[in-house]
Design an enzyme around this catalytic site. Structure first.
Site: not given
Ligand code: PEP
Length: 248
Positions: A9-11, A94, A96, A166, A172, A211, A232-233
């Site tokens: 997930n590049w956000k 999600h 966010e 999640e 994050g 994470s 994500g990251g």
């Molecule tokens: C996400 O964006 O769904 C996520 C889990 O981010 P991260 O891996 O950065 O925690």
């Protein structure tokens, strides 16, 4: 036997050239893998990334989808539009989106339904905040998030969907759920769905997100009810993401 799925997930990161470079590095570096790999990219770069990934097994996903089919919904992107540019998946709910943009359980359910109507596979994100976990509400929060979707589309719709657990406190933040904490909730989700349809629950891919990094992916993915990850990251770095993809 469930196939694993690793989804990046590049956000809201990078510009067009970054998206093209990252997709190219993944396409070139992936090699042979049994599991499926997908990337959820910013809407505006879907066509560019689709082109880069055209001859690769990496699938394309969007990070959201409108809760309406078409019409006067300024700023939204419909499921038909996503399908039109080659998106196979769309994230819905999600954390966010839920916390910054007011996506409710019902609007998430409607997004899920719209995606499926157009053949886009919804990836339903569920999970509790730290407060909710500390108050012992993890399972009830997840129940409410799941039930809103089941009540709207029916359990049969989960034959063609993915769930991502999640925990909000792990997204994050660098804090990952332990292998046991994640497995416990994944098992719970699968059991809940099995009460309605055992076959669908047994075949459903349930991803862990929060994470995920190259050094914790293997332990998480080894859990019996964890079928891969939503990353994500760590998905913004091609070599790290490829390592995660090879951790299954
Ligand atoms: C996400 O964006 O769904 C996520 C889990 O981010 P991260 O891996 O950065 O925690």
């Amino acid at each position: 036997m469930r196939r694993s799925l690793i989804m990046g997930n590049w956000k809201m990161n990078g510009l067009r050239q970054d998206a093209v470079n990252l997709a190219s590095a993944l396409a070139e570096g992936l090699g042979e893998v049994a599991q499926e790999v997908a990337v959820c990219v910013p809407f505006v770069y879907l066509p560019d990334v689709a082109q880069v990934l055209a001859s690769s097994p990496i699938a394309l996903g969007a990070q959201n989808v409108a809760d309406q089919a078409s019409g006067a919904y300024t700023g939204e992107v419909s499921a038909a539009q996503l399908a039109d540019v080659g998106a196979k998946y769309a994230l819905v709910g999600h954390s966010e989106r839920r916390s910054y943009y007011g996506d409710t359980n019902q609007s998430v359910a409607n997004r899920f339904a719209q995606a499926q109507k157009q053949g886009v596979i919804p990836v339903l994100c569920v999970g509790e905040t730290l407060d909710e976990r500390e108050q012992g509400k993890t399972f009830s929060v997840v129940d409410e998030q799941l039930d809103a979707v089941i009540d709207t589309v029916g359990i049969a719709a989960f034959a063609n969907a993915v769930i991502a657990y999640e925990p909000v406190w792990a997204i994050g933040t660098g804090k990952t759920a332990s292998d046991e904490q994640a497995q416990e909730v994944h098992h719970y989700i699968r059991q809940r769905l099995a009460e309605r349809d055992a076959d669908i629950a047994a075949n459903l891919q349930i991803l862990y997100g929060g994470s995920v990094k190259p050094d914790n992916a293997q332990g998480l993915f080894a859990q019996p009810d964890i079928d891969g990850g939503l990353v994500g990251g760590a998905s913004l770095d091609a070599s790290g993401f490829l390592k995660i993809c090879h951790s299954v």
